[in-house]
Design a protein around this motif. Structure first.
Motif, PDB file in Angstrom:
ATOM      1  N   LEU A  52       5.712 -44.118  -4.862  1.00  0.00           N
ATOM      2  CA  LEU A  52       4.400 -43.847  -5.441  1.00  0.00           C
ATOM      3  C   LEU A  52       4.556 -43.035  -6.730  1.00  0.00           C
ATOM      4  CD1 LEU A  52       1.334 -44.081  -5.091  1.00  0.00           C
ATOM      5  CD2 LEU A  52       1.421 -42.015  -3.701  1.00  0.00           C
ATOM      6  N   GLU A  53       5.501 -42.132  -6.737  1.00  0.00           N
ATOM      7  CA  GLU A  53       5.748 -41.311  -7.922  1.00  0.00           C
ATOM      8  C   GLU A  53       6.183 -42.172  -9.109  1.00  0.00           C
ATOM      9  OE1 GLU A  53       6.984 -40.640  -4.872  1.00  0.00           O
ATOM     10  OE2 GLU A  53       5.818 -38.848  -4.389  1.00  0.00           O
ATOM     11  N   ASP A  54       7.013 -43.198  -8.840  1.00  0.00           N
ATOM     12  CA  ASP A  54       7.438 -44.101  -9.918  1.00  0.00           C
ATOM     13  C   ASP A  54       6.247 -44.851 -10.509  1.00  0.00           C
ATOM     14  OD1 ASP A  54      10.092 -43.353  -9.670  1.00  0.00           O
ATOM     15  OD2 ASP A  54      10.636 -45.089  -8.430  1.00  0.00           O
ATOM     16  N   ILE A  55       5.333 -45.275  -9.641  1.00  0.00           N
ATOM     17  CA  ILE A  55       4.137 -45.978 -10.110  1.00  0.00           C
ATOM     18  C   ILE A  55       3.280 -45.039 -10.949  1.00  0.00           C
ATOM     19  CG2 ILE A  55       1.962 -47.048  -9.364  1.00  0.00           C
ATOM     20  CD1 ILE A  55       4.426 -48.885  -9.044  1.00  0.00           C
ATOM     21  N   PHE A  56       3.111 -43.816 -10.470  1.00  0.00           N
ATOM     22  CA  PHE A  56       2.326 -42.833 -11.200  1.00  0.00           C
ATOM     23  C   PHE A  56       2.910 -42.590 -12.591  1.00  0.00           C
ATOM     24  CE2 PHE A  56       2.012 -38.350 -12.450  1.00  0.00           C
ATOM     25  CZ  PHE A  56       0.661 -38.290 -12.715  1.00  0.00           C
ATOM     26  N   ILE A  57       4.208 -42.390 -12.665  1.00  0.00           N
ATOM     27  CA  ILE A  57       4.865 -42.133 -13.959  1.00  0.00           C
ATOM     28  C   ILE A  57       4.702 -43.330 -14.886  1.00  0.00           C
ATOM     29  CG2 ILE A  57       7.113 -41.797 -15.073  1.00  0.00           C
ATOM     30  CD1 ILE A  57       7.827 -40.085 -12.527  1.00  0.00           C
ATOM     31  N   ARG A  58       4.915 -44.527 -14.349  1.00  0.00           N
ATOM     32  CA  ARG A  58       4.764 -45.740 -15.166  1.00  0.00           C
ATOM     33  C   ARG A  58       3.334 -45.863 -15.666  1.00  0.00           C
ATOM     34  NH1 ARG A  58       5.577 -51.920 -13.021  1.00  0.00           N
ATOM     35  NH2 ARG A  58       5.038 -52.949 -14.978  1.00  0.00           N
ATOM     36  N   TYR A  59       2.370 -45.605 -14.793  1.00  0.00           N
ATOM     37  CA  TYR A  59       0.963 -45.666 -15.191  1.00  0.00           C
ATOM     38  C   TYR A  59       0.663 -44.669 -16.307  1.00  0.00           C
ATOM     39  CZ  TYR A  59      -4.041 -44.855 -15.134  1.00  0.00           C
ATOM     40  OH  TYR A  59      -5.342 -44.666 -15.516  1.00  0.00           O
ATOM     41  N   MET A  60       1.097 -43.444 -16.150  1.00  0.00           N
ATOM     42  CA  MET A  60       0.822 -42.429 -17.169  1.00  0.00           C
ATOM     43  C   MET A  60       1.471 -42.801 -18.502  1.00  0.00           C
ATOM     44  SD  MET A  60      -1.246 -40.451 -15.676  1.00  0.00           S
ATOM     45  CE  MET A  60      -1.389 -39.088 -16.802  1.00  0.00           C
ATOM     46  N   ASP A  61       2.695 -43.307 -18.463  1.00  0.00           N
ATOM     47  CA  ASP A  61       3.374 -43.733 -19.687  1.00  0.00           C
ATOM     48  C   ASP A  61       2.620 -44.869 -20.368  1.00  0.00           C
ATOM     49  OD1 ASP A  61       5.373 -41.856 -19.324  1.00  0.00           O
ATOM     50  OD2 ASP A  61       6.854 -43.291 -18.575  1.00  0.00           O
ATOM     51  N   LEU A  62       2.238 -45.874 -19.592  1.00  0.00           N
ATOM     52  CA  LEU A  62       1.549 -47.028 -20.166  1.00  0.00           C
ATOM     53  C   LEU A  62       0.151 -46.666 -20.651  1.00  0.00           C
ATOM     54  CD1 LEU A  62       2.655 -49.835 -17.699  1.00  0.00           C
ATOM     55  CD2 LEU A  62       3.461 -49.453 -20.037  1.00  0.00           C
ATOM     56  N   ALA A  63      -0.539 -45.807 -19.924  1.00  0.00           N
ATOM     57  CA  ALA A  63      -1.864 -45.374 -20.352  1.00  0.00           C
ATOM     58  C   ALA A  63      -1.769 -44.608 -21.673  1.00  0.00           C
ATOM     59  CB  ALA A  63      -2.517 -44.519 -19.278  1.00  0.00           C
ATOM     60  N   SER A  64      -0.747 -43.786 -21.820  1.00  0.00           N
ATOM     61  CA  SER A  64      -0.540 -43.059 -23.070  1.00  0.00           C
ATOM     62  C   SER A  64      -0.229 -44.025 -24.210  1.00  0.00           C
ATOM     63  CB  SER A  64       0.602 -42.055 -22.933  1.00  0.00           C
ATOM     64  OG  SER A  64       0.270 -41.063 -22.013  1.00  0.00           O
ATOM     65  N   GLU A  65       0.632 -44.996 -23.926  1.00  0.00           N
ATOM     66  CA  GLU A  65       0.989 -45.992 -24.936  1.00  0.00           C
ATOM     67  C   GLU A  65      -0.252 -46.788 -25.364  1.00  0.00           C
ATOM     68  OE1 GLU A  65       3.817 -49.938 -25.260  1.00  0.00           O
ATOM     69  OE2 GLU A  65       4.424 -48.334 -23.883  1.00  0.00           O
ATOM     70  N   ALA A  66      -1.076 -47.178 -24.411  1.00  0.00           N
ATOM     71  CA  ALA A  66      -2.295 -47.924 -24.726  1.00  0.00           C
ATOM     72  C   ALA A  66      -3.256 -47.080 -25.560  1.00  0.00           C
ATOM     73  CB  ALA A  66      -2.965 -48.391 -23.436  1.00  0.00           C
TER      74      ALA A  66
END
Length: 82
Positions: A52-66
């Motif tokens: 779940l932590e990996d998903i959270f980190i990926r989401y935060m990274d992609l949301a920032s990139e977007a």
């Protein structure tokens, strides 16, 4: 951002639009917002066999990139209008 990342982000954002519609993001702690997103993130974690932590980190990274991409597009629109 590749197509897989875009689909990943879209799934979470679509879920967020359904579950966070009734909150004020400025007044609601991020932790409470993320708690409401936990079910979709848990589904993604299971589908991808990651934590779940990996998903959270990926989401935060992609949301920032977007967000950076949207700001860039906005700024370019301002330049073109002048």
């Amino acid at each position: 951002m590749n197509e897989n990342d875009k689909l990943f982000l879209k799934r979470i954002n679509d879920y967020a639009n359904k579950t966070l519609y009734d909150i004020d993001p400025q007044k609601t702690p991020v932790s409470a917002q993320l708690e409401r997103l936990k079910p979709i993130m848990a589904n993604l974690a299971e589908e991808e066999s990651v934590s779940l932590e990996d998903i959270f980190i990926r989401y935060m990274d992609l949301a920032s990139e977007a967000a950076v991409e949207r700001e860039k597009d906005f700024q370019e629109g301002l330049v073109c209008d002048n």
